[in-house]
Scaffold this motif. Structure first.
Motif, PDB file in Angstrom:
ATOM      1  N   GLU A 171      -1.355  -3.999  -2.535  1.00 53.81           N
ATOM      2  CA  GLU A 171      -2.443  -4.219  -1.585  1.00 53.81           C
ATOM      3  C   GLU A 171      -3.075  -5.584  -1.795  1.00 53.81           C
ATOM      4  OE1 GLU A 171      -5.121  -0.836  -1.219  1.00 53.81           O
ATOM      5  OE2 GLU A 171      -3.514   0.370  -2.072  1.00 53.81           O
ATOM      6  N   GLU A 172      -3.209  -5.970  -3.071  1.00 52.30           N
ATOM      7  CA  GLU A 172      -3.806  -7.282  -3.351  1.00 52.30           C
ATOM      8  C   GLU A 172      -2.945  -8.392  -2.779  1.00 52.30           C
ATOM      9  OE1 GLU A 172      -6.337  -6.449  -7.404  1.00 52.30           O
ATOM     10  OE2 GLU A 172      -4.302  -7.211  -7.586  1.00 52.30           O
ATOM     11  N   SER A 173      -1.634  -8.210  -2.927  1.00 49.48           N
ATOM     12  CA  SER A 173      -0.713  -9.204  -2.417  1.00 49.48           C
ATOM     13  C   SER A 173      -0.853  -9.326  -0.896  1.00 49.48           C
ATOM     14  CB  SER A 173       0.705  -8.798  -2.808  1.00 49.48           C
ATOM     15  OG  SER A 173       1.626  -9.597  -2.166  1.00 49.48           O
ATOM     16  N   ILE A 176      -4.059 -11.124  -0.052  1.00 50.64           N
ATOM     17  CA  ILE A 176      -3.940 -12.572  -0.224  1.00 50.64           C
ATOM     18  C   ILE A 176      -3.191 -13.191   0.944  1.00 50.64           C
ATOM     19  CG2 ILE A 176      -2.642 -14.278  -1.560  1.00 50.64           C
ATOM     20  CD1 ILE A 176      -3.725 -13.160  -4.023  1.00 50.64           C
ATOM     21  N   ASP A 177      -2.219 -12.441   1.480  1.00 50.16           N
ATOM     22  CA  ASP A 177      -1.465 -12.951   2.621  1.00 50.16           C
ATOM     23  C   ASP A 177      -2.246 -12.834   3.925  1.00 50.16           C
ATOM     24  OD1 ASP A 177       0.630 -13.731   1.085  1.00 50.16           O
ATOM     25  OD2 ASP A 177       1.740 -11.867   1.314  1.00 50.16           O
ATOM     26  N   GLY A 178      -3.487 -12.386   3.830  1.00 48.05           N
ATOM     27  CA  GLY A 178      -4.349 -12.413   5.007  1.00 48.05           C
ATOM     28  C   GLY A 178      -4.431 -11.114   5.781  1.00 48.05           C
ATOM     29  N   ALA A 179      -3.838 -10.048   5.256  1.00 46.70           N
ATOM     30  CA  ALA A 179      -3.865  -8.783   5.994  1.00 46.70           C
ATOM     31  C   ALA A 179      -5.251  -8.142   5.898  1.00 46.70           C
ATOM     32  CB  ALA A 179      -2.813  -7.831   5.434  1.00 46.70           C
ATOM     33  N   SER A 180      -5.675  -7.499   6.990  1.00 45.29           N
ATOM     34  CA  SER A 180      -6.968  -6.811   6.973  1.00 45.29           C
ATOM     35  C   SER A 180      -6.787  -5.441   6.317  1.00 45.29           C
ATOM     36  CB  SER A 180      -7.464  -6.620   8.396  1.00 45.29           C
ATOM     37  OG  SER A 180      -6.600  -5.728   9.069  1.00 45.29           O
ATOM     38  N   ARG A 181      -7.900  -4.815   5.971  1.00 43.10           N
ATOM     39  CA  ARG A 181      -7.852  -3.485   5.355  1.00 43.10           C
ATOM     40  C   ARG A 181      -7.033  -2.503   6.178  1.00 43.10           C
ATOM     41  NH1 ARG A 181      -8.621  -2.696   0.126  1.00 43.10           N
ATOM     42  NH2 ARG A 181     -10.296  -4.012  -0.613  1.00 43.10           N
ATOM     43  N   MET A 182      -7.281  -2.493   7.495  1.00 45.76           N
ATOM     44  CA  MET A 182      -6.586  -1.537   8.346  1.00 45.76           C
ATOM     45  C   MET A 182      -5.100  -1.845   8.406  1.00 45.76           C
ATOM     46  SD  MET A 182      -8.514   0.769   9.095  1.00 45.76           S
ATOM     47  CE  MET A 182      -7.587   1.724  10.286  1.00 45.76           C
ATOM     48  N   ILE A 184      -3.364  -3.286   6.055  1.00 47.98           N
ATOM     49  CA  ILE A 184      -2.792  -2.880   4.771  1.00 47.98           C
ATOM     50  C   ILE A 184      -2.570  -1.377   4.755  1.00 47.98           C
ATOM     51  CG2 ILE A 184      -3.223  -2.731   2.294  1.00 47.98           C
ATOM     52  CD1 ILE A 184      -4.838  -5.316   2.531  1.00 47.98           C
ATOM     53  N   LEU A 185      -3.565  -0.641   5.246  1.00 48.78           N
ATOM     54  CA  LEU A 185      -3.450   0.814   5.269  1.00 48.78           C
ATOM     55  C   LEU A 185      -2.249   1.225   6.115  1.00 48.78           C
ATOM     56  CD1 LEU A 185      -4.851   3.429   4.342  1.00 48.78           C
ATOM     57  CD2 LEU A 185      -6.155   3.399   6.453  1.00 48.78           C
ATOM     58  N   ARG A 186      -2.108   0.585   7.278  1.00 48.05           N
ATOM     59  CA  ARG A 186      -1.061   0.974   8.212  1.00 48.05           C
ATOM     60  C   ARG A 186       0.318   0.534   7.745  1.00 48.05           C
ATOM     61  NH1 ARG A 186      -2.930  -1.705  12.578  1.00 48.05           N
ATOM     62  NH2 ARG A 186      -0.971  -2.807  12.726  1.00 48.05           N
ATOM     63  N   ARG A 187       0.425  -0.726   7.304  1.00 47.92           N
ATOM     64  CA  ARG A 187       1.756  -1.273   7.035  1.00 47.92           C
ATOM     65  C   ARG A 187       2.204  -1.111   5.590  1.00 47.92           C
ATOM     66  NH1 ARG A 187       4.655  -4.816  10.181  1.00 47.92           N
ATOM     67  NH2 ARG A 187       6.137  -4.299   8.567  1.00 47.92           N
ATOM     68  N   VAL A 188       1.281  -0.971   4.661  1.00 48.40           N
ATOM     69  CA  VAL A 188       1.679  -0.897   3.255  1.00 48.40           C
ATOM     70  C   VAL A 188       1.414   0.484   2.666  1.00 48.40           C
ATOM     71  CG1 VAL A 188       1.361  -1.864   0.952  1.00 48.40           C
ATOM     72  CG2 VAL A 188       1.262  -3.360   2.947  1.00 48.40           C
ATOM     73  N   VAL A 189       0.189   0.949   2.778  1.00 47.92           N
ATOM     74  CA  VAL A 189      -0.179   2.173   2.066  1.00 47.92           C
ATOM     75  C   VAL A 189       0.453   3.421   2.685  1.00 47.92           C
ATOM     76  CG1 VAL A 189      -2.090   3.611   1.303  1.00 47.92           C
ATOM     77  CG2 VAL A 189      -2.319   1.139   1.281  1.00 47.92           C
ATOM     78  N   LEU A 190       0.249   3.609   3.991  1.00 45.90           N
ATOM     79  CA  LEU A 190       0.747   4.841   4.606  1.00 45.90           C
ATOM     80  C   LEU A 190       2.274   4.991   4.536  1.00 45.90           C
ATOM     81  CD1 LEU A 190      -1.724   5.471   7.549  1.00 45.90           C
ATOM     82  CD2 LEU A 190      -1.700   6.409   5.233  1.00 45.90           C
ATOM     83  N   PRO A 191       3.043   3.915   4.803  1.00 46.41           N
ATOM     84  CA  PRO A 191       4.498   4.097   4.673  1.00 46.41           C
ATOM     85  C   PRO A 191       4.904   4.548   3.270  1.00 46.41           C
ATOM     86  CG  PRO A 191       4.024   2.023   5.767  1.00 46.41           C
ATOM     87  CD  PRO A 191       2.708   2.583   5.317  1.00 46.41           C
TER      88      PRO A 191
ATOM     89  N   GLY B  51      -9.319 -15.554  -5.440  1.00 47.81           N
ATOM     90  CA  GLY B  51     -10.283 -14.876  -4.585  1.00 47.81           C
ATOM     91  C   GLY B  51     -10.141 -13.369  -4.643  1.00 47.81           C
ATOM     92  N   LEU B  52      -9.415 -12.870  -5.624  1.00 48.17           N
ATOM     93  CA  LEU B  52      -9.300 -11.416  -5.791  1.00 48.17           C
ATOM     94  C   LEU B  52     -10.448 -10.888  -6.628  1.00 48.17           C
ATOM     95  CD1 LEU B  52      -5.504 -10.929  -6.509  1.00 48.17           C
ATOM     96  CD2 LEU B  52      -6.779 -10.066  -4.559  1.00 48.17           C
TER      97      LEU B  52
END
Ligand SMILES: Nc1ncnc2c1ncn2[C@@H]1O[C@H](COP(=O)(O)OP(=O)(O)OP(=O)(O)O)[C@@H](O)[C@H]1O
Ligand SMILES: [Mg+2]
Lengths: 279, 366
Positions: A171-173, A176-182, A184-191, B51-52
């Motif tokens: 998630e941190e990565s 840093i790449d500019g993804a919003s919380r939502m 990240i949730l949709r594309r990284v966490v939920l899958p 910035g983390l």
């Protein structure tokens, strides 16, 4: 390499056999009863097998209780909506509990666990008043709204444990790449949480299926909205109970759920046993 | 174009302080390595730059613009994590494309940029693989690929090589140095391995227990360590320390009493110390040689490591049980023997009781 000796294996299987017998015997008897003609049921002495057994009850149920199809649909529909609604609340809540620090986190988590200690029955009367004042009595919502509410706490606990195992660097990565919380949730966490979501979804579905009886008979009087466990009571007449048809209807009602389970079984076992997602 | 400067960074986790007043100016296109023992706060400092993590106090400037509160994207940084942090459910192509998809670039543009990154990192034939199907070195390259596609101003690496075996590590060191030349951007690299620091860095930051010990080029740190900590940390095998009686201090240096050698003038800018009669001297293993005469530091040889070109001799001298000398490969010594070692006084480092180094007079120009 064998992990167990023959004797160990023998007792292992014996144990499983005994266990399964206890679990499955009622189902088996249920099935047998559905095949027997009604007179046969009261014959003495008990007869396990007779020549007049047939699948007749499976045809008769639809005439005895004309709304049976509707009841089965209601059951599956109510359980699905309950599960969906429940997941809508569980996913963001579990994610927040798993990842964010905020005031009252521990307290609210324990409160959720505490809510589970109350059987739904204790809250029936207050719930009834609440639903009446909201004008929800005798609607589908009267059954799935409280149904979902009771399932949310367990769902949060289950999913939170699962989400915590997803490495935070992912998630941190993304952050840093500019993804919003939502995002990240949709594309990284939920899958990555799919097995966990299935476990929680199935657990909610079972829970919803099991509890709908109580909510249906208390909050709903419209026949067309009744789920199967409540509707099945129509087989219980004033004079007699049509046992064979009752059993047949129960089995027919279980089948849709059974099919879903067969499909999800693989994920369910994986979800329950597989630990962290490897990065 | 990117300079990075840190101004008095302090960091507390609850009540424990992990960074003390770190100030640092990194120049454009520099390859800077943060090095220090485990737990000294390197990762924390890197995460603050990324910035983390937010510093408890202090300021960060990138390109002269204050960014302490800015999002990583606004800072123009990208980061490679120690654990690679690849998305296991996405293939190599999608992993590398991730930042571009977030930035909502057009499909054809993404395709072009991913292909270019894959070529740079020799990943072209692995684009359809999932991270789980890749070797450690390939995963490493995917992680780097993901960080280079969006052309950041500053690259941050957190111990990117620590999960690789020794051979691959050596290879990747060279590749990273090449990458730095190709990309021509500022890079900040964290490691606890001083070999990585020495071989790759333009300048090294040595950190110990949350404090910046010294900031300089590898050879500066090697020849002019400002503290006992840096002297012991930089250089392999490690510098030997001996605690010896101090005889006198004057403008030409410190005179000490070396075991069996006796009175010896060490040419340093002496700091006058009132406390204690003892002083700490440091001698690098490679500065030692077998004495041509009968006098010399007496060393009881315990273990010999013959590396071919050179021989490492371990044993005890005086109060130091872990003394080490680097001698020519065919040196005629045996275990259990007592050998006499000589050293050029100009090569001896001297430290006061607080571990501060006294400036040596004769140092190679670096
Ligand atoms: N989130 C946190 N909460 C509390 N303490 C932390 C946290 N993160 C790091 N620390 C502490 O800060 C100190 C520095 O940690 P840091 O991870 O920066 O060390 P490091 O130099 O990167 O070490 P290593 O080489 O082992 O990675 C450690 O003592 C650690 O326990
Ligand atoms: Mg670290």
């Amino acid at each position: 390499m064998e992990r167990f000796t023959f004797v160990q294996k023998f007792f292992l299987y014996l144990g499983i056999a005994v266990f399964l017998t206890f679990i499955l015997l009622p189902f088996f008897e249920m099935f047998m009863t559905s095949l027997r003609p009604l007179e046969h049921l009261f014959r003495s002495p008990y007869q396990f097998w007779s020549d007049d057994m047939s699948f007749q009850a499976y045809f008769d149920i639809w005439d005895t209780v004309p709304l049976l199809g509707r009841y089965i649909f209601n059951s599956v529909f109510l359980a699905s909506v309950t599960t969906f609604l429940c997941m809508m609340f569980v996913i963001p809540a579990a994610y927040s509990f798993a990842r964010f620090k905020f005031k009252g986190k521990t307290i609210s988590l324990s409160l959720f666990l505490g809510v589970n200690m109350f059987a739904g029955a204790v809250l029936l009367i207050p719930l009834y008043k609440l639903l009446r004042s909201m004008g929800l009595l005798n609607t589908y919502a009267a059954m799935f709204v409280p149904g979902a509410a009771f399932l949310v706490p367990t769902g949060i606990w289950l999913l939170k444990a699962y989400l915590e195992k997803i490495p935070i660097e992912l998630e941190e990565s993304a952050w840093i790449d500019g993804a919003s919380r939502m995002y990240i949730l949709r594309r990284v966490v939920l899958p990555l949480a799919v097995p966990g979501l299935i476990v929680v979804g199935v657990a909610s579905f079972i829970g919803a299926y099991a509890q709908q009886f109580l909510f249906a008979i208390t909050f709903n009087q419209k026949r067309e909205y009744m789920p199967l466990p409540a509707g099945i009571f129509e087989f219980v007449g004033y004079q007699s109970v049509i046992w064979n048809q009752l059993m047949a209807a129960s089995i027919v009602g279980i089948i849709p759920v059974l099919i879903i389970f067969l499909f999800l079984q693989k994920y369910l076992v994986e979800g329950l046993t597989k630990g962290a997602v490897k990065g | 174009m990117a300079t990075v400067s840190l101004k008095s960074i302090n960091k507390l986790f609850d009540t424990t302080q992990v960074l003390y007043d770190v100030s640092l100016d990194i120049e454009d296109k520099e390859f800077v390595v943060f090095v220090g023992p485990s737990g000294c706060g390197k990762t924390t400092l890197l995460r603050i730059i990324a910035g983390l993590e937010e510093a408890t106090s202090g300021e960060i400037e990138i390109d002269g613009i204050e960014v302490s509160k800015a999002h990583p994207i606004e800072r123009g940084i990208s980061m490679v994590f120690q654990s690679y942090a690849l998305y296991p459910h996405l293939n190599v192509y999608e992993n590398i494309a991730f930042p571009l998809r977030v930035a909502k670039l057009h499909k054809t543009e993404i395709e072009k940029m991913v292909q270019r990154a894959a070529e740079t990192l020799k990943l072209t034939d692995r684009l359809q693989y999932k991270p789980g199907q890749l070797s450690g070195g390939q995963r490493q390259r995917v992680a780097i690929g993901r960080s280079i596609v969006r052309n950041p101003k500053v690259f941050l690496f957190d111990e990117p090589l620590s999960n690789l075996d020794a051979a691959l590590r050596g290879e990747m060191r060279v590749e990273l140095s090449k990458l730095h030349k190709n990309l021509d951007t500022t890079m900040i690299y964290v490691t606890h391995d001083q070999v990585e620091a020495m071989t790759m860095a333009d300048r090294i930051v040595v950190i110990s227990e949350g404090k910046l010990e010294q900031f300089g080029t590898p050879m500066e740190l090697y020849h002019r360590p400002e503290s006992k900590f840096v002297a012991g940390f930089i250089g392999h095998p490690k510098m030997n320390f001996l605690s010896v009686p101090r005889l006198s201090i004057n403008s030409s240096g410190v005179t000490v009493d070396l075991p069996e050698i006796g009175e010896q003038l060490l040419p340093v800018d002496a700091i006058d110390m009132i406390d204690g009669q003892k002083i700490e001297v440091g001698i690098r293993p490679e500065d030692l040689m077998l004495s041509a005469t009968e006098t010399g530091l007496p060393m009881k040889v315990e273990v010999l490591e013959r590396l071919g070109g050179s021989t490492l001799v371990y044993g005890s001298v005086h109060d130091n049980q872990n003394f080490c000398a680097l001698l020519p490969g065919d040196t005629n010594v045996r275990e259990e023997e007592i050998i006499k070692l000589a050293v050029n006084p100009a090569n001896v480092h001297v430290f006061d009781s607080k571990g501060t180094a006294m400036k040596r007079r004769e140092v190679p120009i670096v």
